[in-house]
Design an enzyme around this catalytic site. Structure first.
Site, PDB file in Angstrom:
ATOM      1  N   SER A  85      28.172 -12.075 -14.257  1.00  0.00           N
ATOM      2  CA  SER A  85      28.075 -10.635 -14.036  1.00  0.00           C
ATOM      3  C   SER A  85      29.332  -9.990 -14.599  1.00  0.00           C
ATOM      4  CB  SER A  85      27.959 -10.374 -12.528  1.00  0.00           C
ATOM      5  OG  SER A  85      28.020  -8.988 -12.264  1.00  0.00           O
ATOM      6  N   LYS A 138      24.895 -10.559 -17.576  1.00  0.00           N
ATOM      7  CA  LYS A 138      24.469  -9.343 -16.857  1.00  0.00           C
ATOM      8  C   LYS A 138      25.597  -8.341 -17.009  1.00  0.00           C
ATOM      9  CE  LYS A 138      24.663  -8.343 -11.880  1.00  0.00           C
ATOM     10  NZ  LYS A 138      24.210  -8.805 -10.549  1.00  0.00           N
ATOM     11  N   LYS A 198      27.077  -4.536 -15.938  1.00  0.00           N
ATOM     12  CA  LYS A 198      26.966  -3.429 -14.987  1.00  0.00           C
ATOM     13  C   LYS A 198      26.819  -2.139 -15.778  1.00  0.00           C
ATOM     14  CE  LYS A 198      27.710  -5.657 -11.044  1.00  0.00           C
ATOM     15  NZ  LYS A 198      26.786  -5.591  -9.899  1.00  0.00           N
ATOM     16  N   ASP A 238      22.637  -4.188 -14.397  1.00  0.00           N
ATOM     17  CA  ASP A 238      22.663  -3.920 -12.954  1.00  0.00           C
ATOM     18  C   ASP A 238      23.275  -2.542 -12.716  1.00  0.00           C
ATOM     19  OD1 ASP A 238      22.750  -3.951 -10.201  1.00  0.00           O
ATOM     20  OD2 ASP A 238      24.066  -5.700 -10.026  1.00  0.00           O
ATOM     21  N   GLU A 286      18.331  -4.257 -12.697  1.00  0.00           N
ATOM     22  CA  GLU A 286      18.574  -4.524 -11.282  1.00  0.00           C
ATOM     23  C   GLU A 286      18.952  -3.231 -10.553  1.00  0.00           C
ATOM     24  OE1 GLU A 286      21.517  -7.588 -10.913  1.00  0.00           O
ATOM     25  OE2 GLU A 286      21.678  -7.406  -8.738  1.00  0.00           O
ATOM     26  N   ASP A 291      17.917  -5.657  -5.605  1.00  0.00           N
ATOM     27  CA  ASP A 291      19.040  -6.327  -4.947  1.00  0.00           C
ATOM     28  C   ASP A 291      19.235  -5.633  -3.597  1.00  0.00           C
ATOM     29  OD1 ASP A 291      21.563  -7.150  -4.062  1.00  0.00           O
ATOM     30  OD2 ASP A 291      22.612  -6.791  -5.925  1.00  0.00           O
ATOM     31  N   LYS A 331      20.324 -12.808  -2.183  1.00  0.00           N
ATOM     32  CA  LYS A 331      21.707 -13.039  -1.735  1.00  0.00           C
ATOM     33  C   LYS A 331      21.633 -13.304  -0.249  1.00  0.00           C
ATOM     34  CE  LYS A 331      24.067  -9.736  -4.773  1.00  0.00           C
ATOM     35  NZ  LYS A 331      24.702  -8.401  -4.827  1.00  0.00           N
ATOM     36  N   GLY A 351      25.243 -12.906  -6.370  1.00  0.00           N
ATOM     37  CA  GLY A 351      26.556 -13.306  -5.872  1.00  0.00           C
ATOM     38  C   GLY A 351      27.300 -12.120  -5.292  1.00  0.00           C
TER      39      GLY A 351
HETATM   40  O1  OSB Z   1      25.225  -6.010  -7.338  1.00  0.00           O
HETATM   41  O2  OSB Z   1      25.112  -8.058  -7.775  1.00  0.00           O
HETATM   42  C1  OSB Z   1      25.760  -7.100  -7.380  1.00  0.00           C
HETATM   43  C2  OSB Z   1      29.342  -8.163  -6.708  1.00  0.00           C
HETATM   44  C3  OSB Z   1      29.615  -7.441  -5.568  1.00  0.00           C
HETATM   45  C4  OSB Z   1      28.664  -6.604  -5.064  1.00  0.00           C
HETATM   46  C5  OSB Z   1      27.426  -6.491  -5.691  1.00  0.00           C
HETATM   47  C6  OSB Z   1      27.146  -7.226  -6.831  1.00  0.00           C
HETATM   48  C7  OSB Z   1      28.135  -8.046  -7.364  1.00  0.00           C
HETATM   49  C8  OSB Z   1      27.997  -8.801  -8.603  1.00  0.00           C
HETATM   50  C9  OSB Z   1      28.854 -10.019  -8.747  1.00  0.00           C
HETATM   51  O3  OSB Z   1      27.299  -8.454  -9.520  1.00  0.00           O
HETATM   52  C10 OSB Z   1      28.057 -11.239  -8.854  1.00  0.00           C
HETATM   53  C11 OSB Z   1      28.901 -12.474  -8.648  1.00  0.00           C
HETATM   54  O4  OSB Z   1      29.355 -12.716  -7.514  1.00  0.00           O
HETATM   55  O5  OSB Z   1      29.070 -13.230  -9.596  1.00  0.00           O
HETATM   56 MG    MG Z   2      23.242  -6.287  -7.960  1.00  0.00          MG
END
Ligand code: OSB
Ligand code: MG
Length: 377
Positions: A144, A170, A172, A197, A222, A247, A271, A299
């Site tokens: 991510s 992925k 953001k 995402d 996402e 999510d 998650k 994650g």
């Molecule tokens: O939206 O998936 C998410 C981290 C913190 C809060 C939300 C998200 C995330 C990540 C990190 O995208 C994913 C990871 O832990 O590798």
């Molecule tokens: Mg997410």
């Protein structure tokens, strides 16, 4: 597949909770903010059969969900730990029921359940992967990638992860940093497995912009809309060619059933923290698997404790898309386990040791601890 053989109970003696501050190797920026230090709660279940470790994945501020570290700390110590200690013996599958009268606070519940699960499985000499029904001994590793200074910086950062061997990227996105960032990554790297995402940064008024992403042939988008926007997500899913993945919106197995019935998602990010624990996460997996809906393991910048459990979860049969199960080094220069997860040929190994299969690095744990509380029976 439902858990084939439940774990036996353990005799609870107490819980130790710690707040940790772990420096991140680089700032992590999403549509909701930037983190430079991971604040997290580590849970140690003290039982007559031995210790177990868990992790409460809240962040310092309630920006991803309504949960946050100090809130989780308070609710865990004030309500959850005393309720569990009231029962002399608990099995992992009893924890959710014992905490069920208390509304919400799923990440706090998940962290406590994980510590009990680890203790119980260690006592039996079984791994979490075996207990949960894993069908793989390693899982493909996606990464991510946070929002960078500009699209050129994003391309540089993604290039580094591809060089390391990550098999899925992925990125953001947020309004103003969606089409340009996605186009930059597609132009630079061609047909790599790519997804985006939004962390609920959009509304239906942005549907035209989101539809522009259709031309990038993404694996999925996402959580474009708000947590409680199930009906709007269904309308958006009908409008987009890109598969919609939820999510934040999926906080329970029942919620997953509702989202699938409404057509709000064609893919689910699972998650354990968000849904109240690994047992509920397995139930969501089972539901989606039966319905033919692909899932992947999300994650929360977990330490080596949560990351080990995520790798076991991601080894179940229905996890057909690469998860955010990256190596420890993606976030941390120093982890709190003695053998942090490594990236090997684009994969992370599923732990085979008893319980979560990790050993705590006590020196690192102490070095990162900023608060500590122990409650005993
Ligand atoms: O939206 O998936 C998410 C981290 C913190 C809060 C939300 C998200 C995330 C990540 C990190 O995208 C994913 C990871 O832990 O590798
Ligand atoms: Mg997410």
């Amino acid at each position: 597949m439902p858990i084939a053989r439940p774990a036996a109970s353990v005799a609870l003696e107490g819980f130790e909770l710690r707040v940790l501050h772990l420096p991140l190797v680089a700032p992590f920026t999403t549509s909701f903010g930037t983190e430079t230090v991971r604040e997290v709660i580590v849970v140690r279940a003290l039982t007559s059969e031995g210790d177990g470790w868990g992790e409460i994945v809240t962040q310092a501020d309630p920006l991803y969900s309504s949960e946050y570290t100090q809130g989780a700390w308070d609710v865990a110590l004030r309500f959850f730990v005393p309720a569990l200690l009231d029962r002399r013996r608990v099995a992992p599958h009893d924890v959710a029921g014992a905490l069920e009268p208390f509304k919400g606070h799923r990440m706090a519940k998940a962290g406590l359940e994980l510590a009990v699960l680890d203790a119980a499985l260690r006592a039996e000499g079984r791994s979490l992967a075996e207990y949960a029904g894993a069908v793989r001994d390693r899982v493909p590793s996606g990464v991510s990638v946070g929002i960078q200074r500009d699209p050129a910086a994003l391309v540089d950062t993604v290039a580094g992860y591809l060089d390391e061997g990550y098999v899925r990227i992925k990125i953001k996105i947020k309004p103003g940093r969606d089409v340009v960032d996605t186009a930059a990554v597609r132009d630079a790297f061609g047909a790599i497995p790519l997804q985006v995402d939004a962390n609920s940064a959009y509304t239906m008024a942005d549907a035209d912009t989101l539809a522009e992403l259709d031309r990038f042939d993404l694996l999925l988008i996402e959580q474009p809309l708000q947590e409680d926007d199930l009906v709007d997500h269904a309308a958006l899913a009908r409008r987009l060619k890109t598969p919609v993945c939820l999510d934040e919106s999926i906080v329970s197995d029942k919620g997953a059933a509702d989202a699938l019935a409404l057509g709000s998602a064609s893919v689910v990010n699972i998650k354990a923290g968000r849904v109240g624990g690994y047992l509920e996460a397995v139930r969501i997996h089972d539901r989606c698997f039966a319905a033919g809906v692909p899932v992947w393991c999300g994650g929360m910048l977990e330490t080596g404790i949560g990351r080990a459990a995520n790798a076991a979860l991601a080894a179940l049969a229905g996890f057909t898309l690469p998860g955010d199960v990256s190596a420890s080094s993606r976030f941390y220069a120093r982890d709190i386990v003695s053998e942090p997860a490594l990236l090997e040929d684009g994969h992370v190994r599923v732990p085979t040791g008893h319980g979560l299969g990790i050993e705590i690095d006590q020196v690192a744990l102490d070095d990162f601890t900023v608060a500590r509380e122990t409650l005993t029976r």
